[in-house]
Design a protein around this motif. Structure first.
Motif, PDB file in Angstrom:
ATOM      1  N   ALA A  12      -2.826 -10.225  13.467  1.00 17.12           N
ATOM      2  CA  ALA A  12      -1.843  -9.143  13.395  1.00 17.12           C
ATOM      3  C   ALA A  12      -2.125  -8.081  14.448  1.00 17.12           C
ATOM      4  O   ALA A  12      -1.205  -7.592  15.113  1.00 17.12           O
ATOM      5  CB  ALA A  12      -1.851  -8.519  12.004  1.00 17.12           C
ATOM      6  N   VAL A 314       6.130  -1.791   3.329  1.00 22.75           N
ATOM      7  CA  VAL A 314       6.649  -1.575   4.677  1.00 22.75           C
ATOM      8  C   VAL A 314       8.142  -1.844   4.698  1.00 22.75           C
ATOM      9  O   VAL A 314       8.673  -2.558   3.839  1.00 22.75           O
ATOM     10  CB  VAL A 314       5.948  -2.480   5.719  1.00 22.75           C
ATOM     11  N   GLN A 318       8.130  -2.666   9.845  1.00 24.23           N
ATOM     12  CA  GLN A 318       6.707  -2.637   9.482  1.00 24.23           C
ATOM     13  C   GLN A 318       6.180  -1.213   9.361  1.00 24.23           C
ATOM     14  O   GLN A 318       4.973  -0.987   9.384  1.00 24.23           O
ATOM     15  CB  GLN A 318       5.851  -3.426  10.484  1.00 24.23           C
ATOM     16  N   HIS A 319       7.084  -0.253   9.212  1.00 23.57           N
ATOM     17  CA  HIS A 319       6.702   1.140   9.037  1.00 23.57           C
ATOM     18  C   HIS A 319       6.341   1.366   7.570  1.00 23.57           C
ATOM     19  O   HIS A 319       7.045   0.930   6.669  1.00 23.57           O
ATOM     20  CB  HIS A 319       7.851   2.064   9.443  1.00 23.57           C
ATOM     21  N   THR A 320       5.235   2.063   7.327  1.00 18.83           N
ATOM     22  CA  THR A 320       4.812   2.361   5.964  1.00 18.83           C
ATOM     23  C   THR A 320       5.545   3.596   5.461  1.00 18.83           C
ATOM     24  O   THR A 320       6.441   4.130   6.130  1.00 18.83           O
ATOM     25  CB  THR A 320       3.298   2.598   5.892  1.00 18.83           C
ATOM     26  N   PHE A 326       2.058   2.295  10.721  1.00 18.89           N
ATOM     27  CA  PHE A 326       2.630   0.972  10.548  1.00 18.89           C
ATOM     28  C   PHE A 326       1.540   0.046   9.992  1.00 18.89           C
ATOM     29  O   PHE A 326       0.351   0.319  10.125  1.00 18.89           O
ATOM     30  CB  PHE A 326       3.148   0.424  11.882  1.00 18.89           C
ATOM     31  N   ALA A 328       0.577  -4.323   9.300  1.00 13.72           N
ATOM     32  CA  ALA A 328       0.941  -5.700   9.594  1.00 13.72           C
ATOM     33  C   ALA A 328      -0.163  -6.631   9.128  1.00 13.72           C
ATOM     34  O   ALA A 328      -1.324  -6.236   9.013  1.00 13.72           O
ATOM     35  CB  ALA A 328       1.191  -5.886  11.099  1.00 13.72           C
ATOM     36  N   THR A 332      -0.137  -6.364   4.152  1.00  8.41           N
ATOM     37  CA  THR A 332       1.215  -6.266   3.596  1.00  8.41           C
ATOM     38  C   THR A 332       1.534  -7.453   2.689  1.00  8.41           C
ATOM     39  O   THR A 332       2.653  -7.560   2.186  1.00  8.41           O
ATOM     40  CB  THR A 332       2.268  -6.196   4.720  1.00  8.41           C
ATOM     41  N   GLU A 343       4.420 -10.172  12.253  1.00  7.71           N
ATOM     42  CA  GLU A 343       4.499  -8.800  11.757  1.00  7.71           C
ATOM     43  C   GLU A 343       3.859  -7.831  12.749  1.00  7.71           C
ATOM     44  O   GLU A 343       4.347  -6.710  12.953  1.00  7.71           O
ATOM     45  CB  GLU A 343       3.817  -8.689  10.404  1.00  7.71           C
ATOM     46  N   ALA A 347       5.561  -4.580  14.479  1.00  6.31           N
ATOM     47  CA  ALA A 347       4.925  -3.268  14.327  1.00  6.31           C
ATOM     48  C   ALA A 347       4.579  -2.663  15.679  1.00  6.31           C
ATOM     49  O   ALA A 347       4.797  -1.464  15.913  1.00  6.31           O
ATOM     50  CB  ALA A 347       3.670  -3.400  13.466  1.00  6.31           C
ATOM     51  N   ARG A 368       9.739 -14.004  11.287  1.00  6.92           N
ATOM     52  CA  ARG A 368       9.049 -13.354  10.168  1.00  6.92           C
ATOM     53  C   ARG A 368       9.614 -13.832   8.839  1.00  6.92           C
ATOM     54  O   ARG A 368       8.851 -14.120   7.905  1.00  6.92           O
ATOM     55  CB  ARG A 368       9.171 -11.838  10.279  1.00  6.92           C
TER      56      ARG A 368
END
Length: 511
Positions: A12, A314, A318-320, A326, A328, A332, A343, A347, A368
């Protein structure tokens, strides 16, 4: 130029770093290992195995299409050759400090187990965006004798074989659940171990229902090479005459001073042992893995939301839930290297300022979803059965660090209604379970489940992975932080100038 920090150098992290570089960012990758790649690309450190190699070459290697490892190695070379990259290897992130944008990253570079208190370099990074790709660690369910020397996690056994050419033992039994058992057995066989068997806890019916569900999806996965890879490992088992048993598990290990035998029993669909099916197998090593657990210390320290399945929440980019952060990969949700890379690509691209709906990301977004479908198939096939606590005896250690047996957990749970512990945290403080050197990383999942069964109200949705100090740090190192030289991306001392960054052409993570 945006400053992006990637924590984690596995699949990742590699995908994220290369995509962010190609999107025009300046990227710093922080990883505890000496080389990028994680367990997936772990490199050997010694030229010869302990017990002699098994040579299965049989002549020149046949031509084959590039594998996921080949593509990942090319991505690593591309990162290392990019003018806007910095790699902080052998570096541990010990804390994240919240701020208005992405958190400040506090890290120490160098070996943590030797030298004077100031032998590690302190680094403070203040990025515009932070990508967390911490990976996962082995999940091993306890059983009587799992604390004996010679009982390894599957990941540790594979790491020994890959890095040092060392077999965990001469006669080795691999047990647990999941496709990861197959490459572990292959790695052990390659370094000369006699793998006496691979024992998969999932029943034939559960495996078939999980893997064969949706034949169209299975054909799509086969086209992507994943089924082909699994088939290759199974072919290696046939070649090496390694027995493969389903619907069975190691329910005890025995030995005087170290493991000498393992008890294997047939398991019901819920993983409870079938009485009368127990048999003892002579071994000098048992390698066990029941899946993986996401590493959540850093996401929790950053304030990221954690979902009900113990994974970082996310969005499509892939933003938290935290601005500028972010995530990945396995953090996640456990899904394997292919999903982790994809991912990471998404991200990295968005963390560097790219849009999630950018046409350049269309392929990655489709990929993905395909990988997530494969991961869901894997989770269904190898889900942990609820009957595994039937393996335990009152004196079975749940927490090996603090030597806390099942009986102590039962006793603490029994008094919760009479002034005893009323939460998982208070129970841990009472029994010391999960408070040893590993901080519950090994026993946390099992401990939580055992308490949940006995005192359901004591286990809340609050994650048990909250550790403000995410990695070991000495008091002397803490005291010296105001005098040790520091690196800050905010101050512009990470190599790479904006003019040196080539225009982005693709975020896909391949050359």
């Amino acid at each position: 130029m945006r400053e992006v920090v990637v924590v984690g150098g596995g699949p990742a992290g590699i995908g994220a770093a290369l995509a962010a570089l190609r999107a025009g960012a300046r990227v710093t990758v922080v990883d505890t290992a000496e080389h990028l790649g994680g367990q997936f690309l772990r490199r050997p450190r010694t030229p010869a195995p302990q017990f002699g190699p098994s040579d299965h070459s049989g002549g020149p290697a046949p031509r084959r299409r590039p594998s996921g490892r080949d593509r990942l190695r090319r991505a690593v070379r591309a990162i290392e050759g990019h003018p806007a990259h910095t790699i902080l290897d052998r570096t541990s992130v010990w804390a994240l400090e919240p701020r208005d944008s992405a958190p400040t990253v506090h890290a120490l570079r160098g070996d943590s187990d030797g030298g004077s208190p100031d032998h590690r370099e302190a680094h403070t990074l203040r990025p515009d965006a932070l990508i967390l790709a911490p990976g996962a660690h082995d999940l091993t369910l306890p059983f009587p004798g799992w604390d004996l020397p010679g009982v390894f996690t599957a990941g540790a056994a594979q790491a020994l074989a890959k890095s040092d050419g060392l077999a965990a033992g001469r006669r080795v039994l691999v047990a647990g659940s999941g496709p990861f058992l197959l490459p572990v057995a292959a790695s052990l066989s390659d370094v000369g171990a006699d793998v006496v068997g691979v024992v998969e806890a999932g029943s034939a019916g559960r495996l078939a229902a999980g893997w064969l569900r949706s034949p169209v999806g299975l054909l799509r996965d086969a086209a992507a090479g994943r089924v082909e890879e699994l088939a290759g490992y199974l072919a290696g088992h046939v070649r090496d005459a390694i027995p493969y048993h389903v619907g069975a598990g190691v329910i005890a290990a025995h030995g005087a001073g170290r493991v000498e035998e393992a008890t294997v029993a047939s398991l019901r669909a819920d993983w409870s042992p079938v009485p009368g099916t127990e048999r003892r197998v002579a071994v000098d090593a048992v390698c066990v893995g029941h899946g993986f657990v996401p590493r959540l210390e850093l996401p929790i320290a950053a304030g990221c939301g954690i979902g009900p399945h113990r994974a970082v929440t996310v969005d499509a980019a892939q933003h938290t839930t935290v601005p500028g952060v972010f995530a990945a990969g396995e953090a996640t949700g456990i899904g394997g290297a292919d999903l982790a890379v994809t991912e990471g690509v998404i991200a990295g691209w968005t963390a560097a300022g790219g849009r999630a709906d950018d046409p350049l990301l269309r392929r990655a977004l489709r990929t993905r979803e395909r990988h997530r479908a494969f991961a869901a198939r894997m989770r269904r096939a190898h889900a942990i059965g609820p009957g595994w606590p039937a393996w335990l005896t009152p004196d079975t250690l749940v927490c090996r660090c603090e030597e806390v047996p099942v009986a102590d957990i039962d006793a603490a749970c029994a008094v919760t209604g009479a002034g005893g512990p009323r939460s998982l945290r208070s129970l841990k403080l009472t029994t010391r379970a999960g408070l040893g050197p590993c901080q519950g990383r090994v026993c946390g999942t099992a401990l939580t489940e055992l308490v949940r069964r006995r005192v359901p109200h004591a286990v809340s949705s609050e994650p048990v992975d909250r550790r403000p100090i995410a990695a070991p740090i000495r008091l002397g190192e803490l005291a010296a932080l105001d005098t040790v030289g520091q690196t800050s991306g905010e101050d512009g001392d990470v190599p790479g100038e904006a003019s040196a960054v080539p225009p982005a052409r693709t975020p896909e993570g391949e050359e």
